[in-house]
Design an enzyme around this catalytic site. Structure first.
Site, PDB file in Angstrom:
ATOM      1  N   GLU A 254       0.894  -1.163   0.000  1.00 38.48           N
ATOM      2  CA  GLU A 254       0.000   0.000   0.000  1.00 38.48           C
ATOM      3  C   GLU A 254       0.923   1.201   0.000  1.00 38.48           C
ATOM      4  O   GLU A 254       1.623   1.438   0.980  1.00 38.48           O
ATOM      5  CB  GLU A 254      -0.854   0.016   1.273  1.00 38.48           C
ATOM      6  CG  GLU A 254      -1.692  -1.222   1.481  1.00 38.48           C
ATOM      7  CD  GLU A 254      -2.838  -1.311   0.495  1.00 38.48           C
ATOM      8  OE1 GLU A 254      -3.238  -0.269  -0.039  1.00 38.48           O
ATOM      9  OE2 GLU A 254      -3.304  -2.422   0.242  1.00 38.48           O
ATOM     10  N   CYS A 289      -2.910   8.715   3.268  1.00 40.17           N
ATOM     11  CA  CYS A 289      -2.623   8.176   1.935  1.00 40.17           C
ATOM     12  C   CYS A 289      -3.786   8.409   0.992  1.00 40.17           C
ATOM     13  O   CYS A 289      -3.605   8.440  -0.218  1.00 40.17           O
ATOM     14  CB  CYS A 289      -2.316   6.691   2.048  1.00 40.17           C
ATOM     15  SG  CYS A 289      -3.568   5.794   2.981  1.00 40.17           S
TER      16      CYS A 289
HETATM   17  P1  NAP Z   1       8.385   5.029   4.431  1.00 39.24           P
HETATM   18  O1  NAP Z   1       9.503   5.934   4.706  1.00 39.24           O
HETATM   19  O2  NAP Z   1       8.347   4.317   3.136  1.00 39.24           O
HETATM   20  O3  NAP Z   1       8.360   4.004   5.658  1.00 39.24           O
HETATM   21  C1  NAP Z   1       7.343   3.033   5.785  1.00 39.24           C
HETATM   22  C2  NAP Z   1       7.827   1.917   6.683  1.00 39.24           C
HETATM   23  O4  NAP Z   1       8.880   1.210   6.030  1.00 39.24           O
HETATM   24  C3  NAP Z   1       8.405   2.388   8.016  1.00 39.24           C
HETATM   25  O5  NAP Z   1       8.011   1.500   9.023  1.00 39.24           O
HETATM   26  C4  NAP Z   1       9.891   2.324   7.769  1.00 39.24           C
HETATM   27  O6  NAP Z   1      10.649   2.168   8.943  1.00 39.24           O
HETATM   28  C5  NAP Z   1       9.982   1.075   6.930  1.00 39.24           C
HETATM   29  N1  NAP Z   1      11.210   0.942   6.164  1.00 39.24           N
HETATM   30  C6  NAP Z   1      12.167   1.867   5.915  1.00 39.24           C
HETATM   31  N2  NAP Z   1      13.143   1.335   5.166  1.00 39.24           N
HETATM   32  C7  NAP Z   1      12.806   0.059   4.936  1.00 39.24           C
HETATM   33  C8  NAP Z   1      13.419  -1.022   4.220  1.00 39.24           C
HETATM   34  N3  NAP Z   1      14.573  -0.873   3.585  1.00 39.24           N
HETATM   35  N4  NAP Z   1      12.790  -2.204   4.205  1.00 39.24           N
HETATM   36  C9  NAP Z   1      11.613  -2.375   4.836  1.00 39.24           C
HETATM   37  N5  NAP Z   1      10.985  -1.402   5.516  1.00 39.24           N
HETATM   38  C10 NAP Z   1      11.568  -0.200   5.567  1.00 39.24           C
HETATM   39  O7  NAP Z   1       6.971   5.768   4.544  1.00 39.24           O
HETATM   40  P2  NAP Z   1       6.504   6.793   5.680  1.00 39.24           P
HETATM   41  O8  NAP Z   1       7.262   8.035   5.443  1.00 39.24           O
HETATM   42  O9  NAP Z   1       6.507   6.144   7.008  1.00 39.24           O
HETATM   43  O10 NAP Z   1       4.972   6.980   5.299  1.00 39.24           O
HETATM   44  C11 NAP Z   1       4.482   7.914   4.391  1.00 39.24           C
HETATM   45  C12 NAP Z   1       4.116   7.267   3.095  1.00 39.24           C
HETATM   46  O11 NAP Z   1       3.249   6.170   3.323  1.00 39.24           O
HETATM   47  C13 NAP Z   1       3.369   8.165   2.167  1.00 39.24           C
HETATM   48  O12 NAP Z   1       3.948   8.090   0.905  1.00 39.24           O
HETATM   49  C14 NAP Z   1       1.951   7.622   2.140  1.00 39.24           C
HETATM   50  O13 NAP Z   1       1.255   7.828   0.942  1.00 39.24           O
HETATM   51  C15 NAP Z   1       2.172   6.198   2.396  1.00 39.24           C
HETATM   52  N6  NAP Z   1       0.987   5.592   3.010  1.00 39.24           N
HETATM   53  C16 NAP Z   1       0.234   4.761   2.261  1.00 39.24           C
HETATM   54  C17 NAP Z   1      -0.888   4.176   2.805  1.00 39.24           C
HETATM   55  C18 NAP Z   1      -1.749   3.243   2.008  1.00 39.24           C
HETATM   56  O14 NAP Z   1      -2.560   2.558   2.609  1.00 39.24           O
HETATM   57  N7  NAP Z   1      -1.606   3.174   0.707  1.00 39.24           N
HETATM   58  C19 NAP Z   1      -1.247   4.454   4.131  1.00 39.24           C
HETATM   59  C20 NAP Z   1      -0.449   5.303   4.871  1.00 39.24           C
HETATM   60  C21 NAP Z   1       0.675   5.868   4.287  1.00 39.24           C
HETATM   61  P3  NAP Z   1      11.308   3.425   9.713  1.00 39.24           P
HETATM   62  O15 NAP Z   1      10.198   4.276  10.154  1.00 39.24           O
HETATM   63  O16 NAP Z   1      12.027   2.753  10.829  1.00 39.24           O
HETATM   64  O17 NAP Z   1      12.206   4.075   8.718  1.00 39.24           O
END
Ligand code: NAP
Length: 514
Positions: A254, A289
């Site tokens: 997602e 999102c």
């Molecule tokens: P992100 O930076 O991509 O991080 C998401 C998760 O992935 C965090 O728990 C992060 O951990 C983890 N992560 C980081 N590096 C990773 C790796 N190499 N392998 C596996 N996991 C890893 O996203 P965010 O900044 O938290 O969230 C914002 C984004 O999420 C926005 O783009 C939004 O659109 C999207 N979003 C989508 C939905 C949906 O349902 N489609 C819902 C909510 C948000 P750390 O925090 O420890 O770095």
């Protein structure tokens, strides 16, 4: 230091860890670290101890367990609201969206899960004959996967994100290893702590990685599943992880989405349209999102729409959620504030600013991660690209002119796959036709008019009964959708054999009537 809950024990990571901050005051609330945590052992424990315990239970028993979690959260709700305010800068409205969203989703799955009764696997369809007589029959059965469900969540929904995934996995009978985003992990941590203290789950059924992902994915096994929520860039890394690819591990993503709303040419009163956009721009400070990023309006209505939106946005008081009357808080971190500002700068290369909020109600506005709401207008909708490519994860949206309904539908599809698009129209044929065309590029489509105004939960609300996800850029995934959500955690197998055995197996399987 928030401990990790792995292998049935609370364990501290090594080192100084990363700080979790109050995004208004800037003070440190806690630290997280996963350094030194044996991720391989954590996954192994979930598979070896949690999995069998869950699979020994029936759907109805697991549903009861989920209901008990929901009840616990209702009792603790007030303390969670405070954590959401402190760690995420949430207003009451924002915190409720996350926490009550989590509770509502758990209760929903408890209810529909109980309807599956005392069964342990699922039957998909009826037995049917394979040969020229009825002696050899086949049935499709789906059994809980014997691996662990790795849940990786984004920073914006520490409560809902954790429990909307966990509810479905636990109901399916699969143990969860949950990793909230580090920056806002406090709420997820507290909720898990409360569930563990209340002894609501079998040993090994739930593990919490409170901090960085570490080498977790290097230890996946073929029968594990990964449900990821976050940015498209991280989704690509998860999906492309060498071991995940080599073992063919099931992954659901997602990710980002440039959601849109279309104003139908027939709509004279802009009230519903404006309300929808202002709520989407400001709820959770635009960090949803599903929030509306692109606003498509007939060319001759642009100035009217701009005026209505400007007037409504003027009333949005931004600041410290502890202050009376504040409607919108900060974004979650200074890093996010910078990212939103950079995104705005990119959008402004192709758009003009129609509205920018000015005043911030806080003791020290510079210290907080505040971003005032901003409404932009695309200078040339047909040729703009940034507005369709860059997800600015904050209180920002862009107005775009369209020349015909077909033009609007094509512009909406330029998001390359979105979670949701809404169309506001009282023209029934237009609404239905647009919905079918938008369906190709969206996981969800909403037709809005006055008849549904009172019942509408909002463009951005993910209902547990409806699928959530979207094609392409939105991750290509699908979650929830009532009992449909269970399929991800089940292995569907065609079982072929003698008539009597196949029929007996079929009889004991639950039917996922959604
Ligand atoms: P992100 O930076 O991509 O991080 C998401 C998760 O992935 C965090 O728990 C992060 O951990 C983890 N992560 C980081 N590096 C990773 C790796 N190499 N392998 C596996 N996991 C890893 O996203 P965010 O900044 O938290 O969230 C914002 C984004 O999420 C926005 O783009 C939004 O659109 C999207 N979003 C989508 C939905 C949906 O349902 N489609 C819902 C909510 C948000 P750390 O925090 O420890 O770095």
């Amino acid at each position: 230091m928030l401990e990790n809950y792995v292998s049935g024990k609370w364990k501290s990571g090594q080192g100084d860890g990363e700080p979790l901050l109050d995004p208004v005051l800037g003070n440190e609330l806690a630290r997280v670290s996963t350094k030194g945590i044996d991720m391989g052992a954590a996954l192994d424990y979930a598979r070896r101890v949690g999995g069998p315990a869950l699979r020994a239970m029936t759907f109805a028993e697991r549903a009861k367990m989920i209901d008990a979690i929901a009840k616990l959260f209702i009792a603790k709700r007030a303390s969670y609201m405070e954590i959401a305010r402190d760690n995420s800068g949430n207003t009451e409205r924002d915190a409720s969206f996350d926490i009550d969203g989590a509770i509502g989703t758990l209760r929903y799955f408890a209810k529909i899960g109980s309807s599956l009764g005392d069964t342990k696997y699922v039957r998909d369809g009826e037995p049917f004959a394979l040969g020229r007589d009825a002696s050899l029959q086949a049935i499709h059965l789906a059994t809980p996967r014997t691996g662990a469900a790795i849940h990786i969540n984004a920073f914006n929904f520490p409560a809902w994100g954790t429990w909307e995934k966990a509810a479905v996995a636990l109901l399916a009978g699969v143990p969860v290893v949950s990793k909230p985003a580090a920056a806002t992990a406090l709420l997820a941590w507290q909720m898990v702590k409360d569930v563990v203290d209340a002894n609501l789950l079998p040993d090994g059924a739930f593990s919490l990685i409170a901090g960085g992902i570490g080498d977790l994915l290097d230890h996946v096994e073929a029968n594990d599943v990964i449900a990821f929520t976050g940015s498209a860039a991280t989704a690509a890394r998860v999906r492309g992880h060498q071991r995940v690819v080599e073992l063919g591990v099931r992954v659901n993503c997602e990710a980002d989405s440039l959601n849109a709303i279309i104003l139908g040419p027939d709509v004279a009163d802009l009230g519903q349209f404006t309300d929808e956009i202002v709520r989407e721009m400001t709820l959770k400070s635009g960090q949803k999102c599903t929030a509306i990023r692109r606003i498509l309006v007939p060319r001759d209505r642009i100035s009217g729409a701009a005026e209505a939106l400007q007037a409504a946005l003027t009333n949005i008081k931004v600041g410290d959620p502890r202050r009376e009357g504040v409607v919108m808080g900060p974004v979650v971190t200074k890093k996010q504030q910078t990212s939103v500002r950079e995104g705005i700068a990119d959008l402004r290369k192709e758009a003009s600013v129609l509205f920018e909020g000015k005043s911030i109600e806080a003791d020290d506005p510079e210290r907080g991660a505040f971003v005032a709401p901003m409404l932009l207008q695309s200078n040339d909708s047909a040729n703009a690209s940034a507005v369709h490519d860059i997800e600015v994860f904050g209180p920002v949206a862009t107005l775009m002119a369209y020349d015909s309904v077909d033009d609007a539908l094509q512009l909406a599809a330029r998001g390359k796959g979105s979670l949701v698009t809404s169309i506001v129209t009282a023209d029934e044929a237009l609404g239905m036709n647009a919905a079918l065309q938008l369906a190709q590029s969206n996981g969800r489509v909403m037709i809005l008019n006055e008849s549904v105004r009172a019942a509408n939960p909002g463009h951005g609300v993910v209902m547990p009964s409806c699928v959530h996800g979207g094609p392409g850029r939105a991750g290509g995934g699908e979650e929830l959708g009532g009992l449909r959500g269970l399929w991800f955690y089940l292995q569907r197998t065609a079982i072929q054999g003698p008539d009597a055995q196949i029929k007996a197996l079929a009889q004991n399987g639950a039917v996922l009537a959604v």
